[in-house]
Design an enzyme around this catalytic site. Structure first.
Site, mmCIF file in Angstrom:
data_model
loop_
_atom_site.group_PDB
_atom_site.id
_atom_site.type_symbol
_atom_site.label_atom_id
_atom_site.label_comp_id
_atom_site.label_asym_id
_atom_site.label_seq_id
_atom_site.Cartn_x
_atom_site.Cartn_y
_atom_site.Cartn_z
ATOM 1 N N PHE A 62 0.825 -1.199 0.000
ATOM 2 C CA PHE A 62 0.000 0.000 0.000
ATOM 3 C C PHE A 62 0.864 1.256 0.000
ATOM 4 O O PHE A 62 1.878 1.316 0.706
ATOM 5 C CB PHE A 62 -0.883 0.073 1.258
ATOM 6 N N ASP A 63 0.440 2.269 -0.748
ATOM 7 C CA ASP A 63 0.928 3.626 -0.534
ATOM 8 C C ASP A 63 0.251 4.149 0.733
ATOM 9 O O ASP A 63 -0.718 3.553 1.228
ATOM 10 C CB ASP A 63 0.590 4.484 -1.753
ATOM 11 N N GLY A 64 0.732 5.268 1.254
ATOM 12 C CA GLY A 64 0.150 5.824 2.471
ATOM 13 C C GLY A 64 -0.917 6.862 2.204
ATOM 14 O O GLY A 64 -2.122 6.572 2.228
ATOM 15 N N LYS A 110 9.336 4.164 -6.709
ATOM 16 C CA LYS A 110 8.855 2.999 -5.973
ATOM 17 C C LYS A 110 9.062 1.688 -6.726
ATOM 18 O O LYS A 110 9.077 0.612 -6.123
ATOM 19 C CB LYS A 110 7.368 3.170 -5.639
ATOM 20 N N PHE A 136 -1.189 -0.735 -4.317
ATOM 21 C CA PHE A 136 -2.177 0.334 -4.440
ATOM 22 C C PHE A 136 -1.514 1.690 -4.259
ATOM 23 O O PHE A 136 -0.785 1.908 -3.292
ATOM 24 C CB PHE A 136 -3.273 0.179 -3.372
#
Length: 365
Positions: A207-209, A311, A324
């Site tokens: 996950f992204d934040g 990323k 995501f």
């Protein structure tokens, strides 16, 4: 702000509808919406939706249907249906969601071993706008790839997903936005040209934040006041939890199953592993992210604070089944390096692109 990365390892609505059982591409909206209960091979009892973690996946991301989509666009529904009939015994090739769905089943296998009577399992529902006459080819494909999917939901394009769904994956931006507007975790899935090999025994979810697990409140500060303003804001509010983002509920569901599976304290060997991969640095911005998760009673297995670095390389190292992110540029970078990545069209980063994709898109999904 350094460009290094730091790794922290630690600790409604029923699917059944009342539509007609007959099939026709000329049916009315309500007649065209129905549920098919499909016996898999081998047969298993369907999981009660009220107890399951429901994952709704569109046919176009579970399988590669690009050729069929072109036929639909060029020849219309009648030509599309005729082609599907003629190729009924020819299975579709796997799509970007296929390895993810197989990993969910691997987790279910472990859960059934530990808790034979538990109904807290992943329940995959195949979402399709297709006419029911296309169903046999989907059935054959599911059995060919040994997927355990007991339910189809044919919506006729009228309703994207049921309210109790924990995650909805589709290639249709309009339907994903509609699901997000209803408070359902949803994302647009993209297909890498060549997908990285992933684990067959451990489900890995990254996950992204901001704008994904968390709200986009800090992202708005960054866009308004720049990097210095963002850093000062995060330092001032380091101990203040952020509001939740659209994927928090899915992380909660994963965490609940992790706690059941982590019976011997062997966190590294758990069949589910979660990752935070964020552009935040490991200073106050990173601490606020971890403090927020802690305030929710949630844990993440690994946290990677990339301080603005790309990323894609880190994700290639992690090899998640799914990633995501709310920023399309990060999704594109991940896809280029072989990661199955999903765009979450939520918050400030997506306000400008919101117009033009809210309407229903033409698709044979």
């Amino acid at each position: 702000m350094s460009l290094n990365s730091q790794t922290l390892t630690g600790s409604g609505q029923d699917w059944t509808t009342n539509g007609s059982s007959s099939s026709s591409s000329r049916r009315g909206p309500m007649e065209n919406e129905r549920m098919i209960l499909k016996p898999s091979t081998p047969t298993r009892n369907p999981i009660p939706p009220e107890n399951a973690i429901t994952i709704a996946v569109s046919a176009q991301v579970l399988f590669n249907m690009e050729k069929e989509q072109q036929i639909y666009e060029q020849q219309g529904m009648e030509g599309y249906i005729q082609y599907q009939r003629e190729h009924e015994t020819e299975p579709f090739s796997p799509g970007p969601a296929c390895s993810f769905v197989k990993a969910l089943e691997a987790v279910n296998t472990q859960l059934r071993k530990l808790y034979p009577d538990s109904e807290e399992l992943f329940d995959v529902v195949l979402m399709t706008d297709n006419d029911a006459e296309v169903g046999p080819r989907l059935n054959n494909t599911i059995n060919h790839h040994q997927l355990f999917i007991e339910r189809f939901c044919e919506t006729g394009g009228n309703r994207p997903v049921a309210d109790h769904t924990h995650l909805y994956l589709s290639s249709d931006p309009g339907k994903v936005r509609e699901a997000l507007a209803k408070g359902i975790a949803a994302a647009i899935m993209f297909t890498p040209e060549k997908m990285n090999e992933v684990s067959e025994t451990q489900l890995r979810v990254a996950f992204d934040g901001d704008g994904v697990l968390f709200s986009d409140e800090s992202e708005r500060i960054f866009k308004k006041d720049g990097l210095e303003g963002f850093q000062e804001h995060e330092k001032t509010h380091e101990k203040d939890p952020m509001k939740h983002g659209p994927m928090k509920c899915f992380l909660e569901a994963l965490g609940k199953l992790q706690n059941k599976l982590n019976v011997n304290g062997q966190r590294m060997d758990c069949p589910i592993r979660t990752y935070l991969v964020t552009a935040r640095d490991d200073g106050s911005a990173g601490k606020r992210a971890m403090n927020t998760l802690s305030s929710w009673g949630l844990e993440i297995d690994e946290a990677h604070f990339l301080a603005g670095a790309p990323k894609g390389p880190k994700l290639e190292e992690i090899r998640p089944h799914i990633f995501f992110d709310d920023q399309k540029s990060h999704v594109d970078g991940a896809v280029e390096m072989g990661t199955v990545a999903c765009h979450v069209p939520y918050g400030k980063a997506n306000e400008l692109s919101k117009k033009g994709v809210m309407g229903k898109e033409t698709s044979a999904e």
